[in-house]
Design a protein around this motif. Structure first.
Motif, mmCIF file in Angstrom:
data_model
loop_
_atom_site.group_PDB
_atom_site.id
_atom_site.type_symbol
_atom_site.label_atom_id
_atom_site.label_comp_id
_atom_site.label_asym_id
_atom_site.label_seq_id
_atom_site.Cartn_x
_atom_site.Cartn_y
_atom_site.Cartn_z
ATOM 1 N N THR A 1 0.846 -1.180 0.000
ATOM 2 C CA THR A 1 0.000 0.000 0.000
ATOM 3 C C THR A 1 0.884 1.233 0.000
ATOM 4 O OG1 THR A 1 -1.779 1.144 1.180
ATOM 5 C CG2 THR A 1 -0.162 0.029 2.528
ATOM 6 N N HIS B 1 -6.878 -5.416 -4.083
ATOM 7 C CA HIS B 1 -7.366 -4.466 -3.083
ATOM 8 C C HIS B 1 -7.829 -5.250 -1.862
ATOM 9 C CE1 HIS B 1 -9.813 -1.324 -1.236
ATOM 10 N NE2 HIS B 1 -9.388 -0.450 -2.133
ATOM 11 N N ALA C 1 -13.631 4.765 0.007
ATOM 12 C CA ALA C 1 -13.677 6.215 -0.157
ATOM 13 C C ALA C 1 -15.019 6.694 0.395
ATOM 14 C CB ALA C 1 -13.519 6.605 -1.633
ATOM 15 N N ARG D 1 -8.833 13.883 6.960
ATOM 16 C CA ARG D 1 -7.690 12.986 6.846
ATOM 17 C C ARG D 1 -6.452 13.706 7.349
ATOM 18 N NH1 ARG D 1 -8.721 8.689 3.671
ATOM 19 N NH2 ARG D 1 -6.548 8.291 3.214
ATOM 20 N N ILE E 1 -2.931 11.514 1.606
ATOM 21 C CA ILE E 1 -3.247 10.505 0.592
ATOM 22 C C ILE E 1 -4.576 10.852 -0.062
ATOM 23 C CG2 ILE E 1 -3.821 8.084 0.203
ATOM 24 C CD1 ILE E 1 -0.939 8.434 0.690
ATOM 25 N N VAL F 1 -7.800 9.743 -2.110
ATOM 26 C CA VAL F 1 -8.602 8.558 -2.401
ATOM 27 C C VAL F 1 -9.625 8.957 -3.455
ATOM 28 C CG1 VAL F 1 -10.092 6.760 -1.485
ATOM 29 C CG2 VAL F 1 -8.308 7.738 -0.039
ATOM 30 N N LYS G 1 -9.042 4.300 -5.478
ATOM 31 C CA LYS G 1 -7.590 4.222 -5.682
ATOM 32 C C LYS G 1 -6.878 5.169 -4.722
ATOM 33 C CE LYS G 1 -7.456 1.483 -9.369
ATOM 34 N NZ LYS G 1 -6.783 0.187 -9.380
ATOM 35 N N ASN G 2 -5.849 4.666 -4.050
ATOM 36 C CA ASN G 2 -5.025 5.495 -3.180
ATOM 37 C C ASN G 2 -3.871 6.076 -3.979
ATOM 38 O OD1 ASN G 2 -6.709 4.655 -1.202
ATOM 39 N ND2 ASN G 2 -5.173 3.709 0.089
ATOM 40 N N ASP H 1 -9.147 14.009 -4.346
ATOM 41 C CA ASP H 1 -9.823 13.300 -3.263
ATOM 42 C C ASP H 1 -11.332 13.335 -3.493
ATOM 43 O OD1 ASP H 1 -10.093 13.286 0.265
ATOM 44 O OD2 ASP H 1 -8.994 11.844 -0.932
#
Length: 603
Positions: free
Chosen positions: A180, A224, A345, A451, A455, A457, A462-463, A487
């Motif tokens: 990840t 995933h 997400a 957050r 990162i 999302v 998808k990260n 995001d």
């Protein structure tokens, strides 16, 4: 920890009880290819023997680099049977990412799906001395001799070799290492144990009545953690799992497969929501009927939630609303659902309300790969809209400094593979530091509010770690600042602030007319910046490449709030300041996408 907490043990129990029932299904052309649990179990054993013949050791790592197919699960359970550790890779992985994961985890065997995946592995294979075998599910003409067809991997078990290997299996064996992305951009391998997946499955049994008659549609990538964990649940309950190799066909396959259970990310629900509203916008009459039907659906749901039956008049209205609107929406997702879950997400409130009104409530959940991945979830008889549910039984939540969500439970990762320092920073005294901010209400439901990490999302779950990508772009001196956005959006885009001296030099070299303010607003500069971004990010996976670039003319300073005292960009402030520009950019891209569809449809 006993062997009963091992996923292979659970699968064998299912095979003993439901061997003749369908286990896997996939669409090949215009027909379904199905195999029973007995057949699936035999293939798992054949993979296990094949891996033993390739000298895969206890704890040896086996790569899975293919789309969703029954073979994915065959290798997953086959590797687990010989106590090897499956390491999944996203089908979009670049050669550089493949090399990093294969080298870091020490893969000795890589199972690929097709020629594209095989050639990406072969392009870096010479730099991977541990990688001894490449196995391909779909062989192609003139492929190298070192690539083994999957059919040749399958071997009839010889004597007791497989059972002797499995006899030492325990629940705390590693079930997988899942890589990840982190804020540093270097993917870290998350070590997850068999007992974590089994514990999650057992916990869901307290809230969901999953029976062998149910069946699920697997279209999120099995690489995933969400789809992987859910597939374990499906197969450990004797249900049929329908594999969707190409996620672009999911709309068609939902209707064909008619699954009673499905786990998705918000993007699918967003698409159904948008399509339904678009079809209702043809005329004022359609819009009125659509709005009325949703209102009737909502009021019926309100009655059920309050523990009472809707009145006779409301039930009569619902029958008509169902016939005119609501039933069509359910048909578009393949009919009624016993389980319709969403994770990966945030889900917008209006989407959640829409599906509830249609009669297929979405159960939102929350988790991280580091928690295998389930932390909280809503259940049919214990849910609250706008939240991500209550904590997994056996787990605990705590709100730490800065409102960070901390989690302790039986499914927390064993640690990061060969990254003890990162493990120590993430799991402290048994508490997993999630990097997310939220609160738990008086009823025990968790709400995510922000957050801590940057990162991104996307709507597709998808990260994307923005800092390495921004760093790549800033390696070109024409860029002074770069801010990646995306995001809760369908894809990532980019805002850039160019370096004024370099803009001036470029303009003079290209003989652009005008002065600095003209050049900053010019199409020539925008196209040059976009071209350079495309070149700099060309080797990144598609989900990490900006789909468009907008030029900012405003300076980034501490005084105007766009920079911190340490001169770091305030990402959220930038996005808020230029929200109109960003919204226009996404709207323009969506229009271009729709125009492309229209052109294709009329060709």
């Amino acid at each position: 920890m006993s062997q009963t907490q091992h996923v292979v043990t659970r699968l064998r129990e299912v095979i003993a009880r439901h061997g003749s029932r369908p286990a896997t299904r996939i669409r090949e052309g215009d027909r379904w290819v199905t195999q029973s649990y007995d057949e699936f179990g035999a293939r798992v054993l054949a993979v296990a023997q094949g891996l033993l013949d390739l000298d895969v050791e206890v704890g040896g790592r086996v790569g899975l680099f293919l789309g969703n197919r029954p073979e994915w699960s065959e290798v997953d359970f086959g590797a687990a049977t010989v106590r090897a550790v499956p390491v999944p890779l996203y089908a979009t992985s670049t050669p550089e990412q493949i090399e990093h994961i294969a080298r870091d985890s020490g893969l000795t065997v890589m199972v690929v799906g097709n020629q594209s995946e095989c050639e990406r592995v072969l392009s870096v294979a010479d730099r991977l001395p541990d990688l001894r075998h490449i196995v391909i599910v779909k062989p192609y003409a003139d492929m190298p001799d070192r690539v083994m067809p999957y059919r040749d991997l399958l071997r009839a078990p010889e004597g007791d070799a497989v059972e002797e290997r499995f006899s030492g299996a325990l629940g705390d064996d590693l079930a997988s290492i899942i890589y990840t992305s982190g804020t540093t951009g270097e993917p870290k391998g998350v070590m997850l144990q068999h007992s974590a997946f089994v514990t999650q499955s057992d916990a869901l049994d307290q809230f969901f009545d999953i029976t062998p008659e149910d069946h699920s549609l697997s279209f999120l990538p099995l690489s995933h953690a969400l789809e992987r964990a859910w597939t374990f649940v499906v197969l450990m309950h004797g249900c049929m799992n329908t594999y969707v190799e190409n996620a672009r066909t999911v709309a068609e396959q939902m209707v064909l497969a008619q699954p009673t259970m499905m786990v998705s990310v918000p993007k699918l629900f967003e698409t159904v929501y948008a399509t339904a509203h678009q079809r209702a916008s043809d005329s004022p009459v359609k819009r009125q009927i659509f709005a009325w039907a949703l209102k009737v659906g909502r009021h019926n749901q309100y009655a059920y939630r309050s523990g009472r039956q809707p009145g006779a008049a409301l039930r009569a209205q619902l029958a008509l609303a169902d016939k005119l609107v609501l039933g069509n929406v359910r048909a578009a997702i393949g009919g009624p659902k016993k389980v319709l879950a969403c994770g990966g997400a945030p889900l917008r409130a209006e989407i959640e309300e829409f599906f509830s009104a249609v009669g297929v409530p979405i159960m939102q959940g929350y988790g991280l790969t580091e928690a295998s991945p389930l932390i909280t979830f809503n259940a049919p008889d214990d849910f609250k809209q706008g939240t991500v549910g209550k904590v997994l039984p056996g787990g605990e939540l705590r709100i730490g400094d800065l409102g960070e969500i901390l989690y302790k439970g039986p499914n927390v990762m064993k640690g990061y593979w060969q990254h003890e320092e990162a493990t120590a920073e993430t799991v402290i005294d048994g508490w997993l530091h999630t990097g997310d901010v939220g609160y738990v209400d008086t009823d025990g439901f968790l709400t995510i509010t922000d957050r801590l990490k940057d990162i991104i999302v996307t709507l597709g779950g998808k990260n994307v770690a923005p800092q390495p990508i921004e760093g790549l772009i800033l390696s070109d001196p024409l860029f002074e600042h770069a801010v990646l956005l995306g995001d809760n959006r369908p894809f990532v885009t980019l805002l850039v602030k160019p370096s004024l001296p370099h803009v001036e030099a470029l303009a003079k070299a290209r003989a652009w007319p005008g002065e600095l303010h003209d050049w900053l607003a010019s199409g020539e500069l925008r196209e040059e910046l976009k071209k350079r971004v495309d070149e700099l990010t060309a080797k990144l996976p598609s989900q990490e490449r900006p789909k468009d670039t907008e030029v900012l003319q405003e300076e980034f300073t501490m005084d105007n709030g766009l920079l911190t005292p340490t001169l770091k960009v305030r990402r959220r402030e930038v996005e808020a300041r230029f929200k109109a520009l960003v919204d226009d950019m996404y709207a323009r891209l969506e229009r271009l996408k729709e125009q492309g569809r229209g052109g294709a449809g009329g060709a």
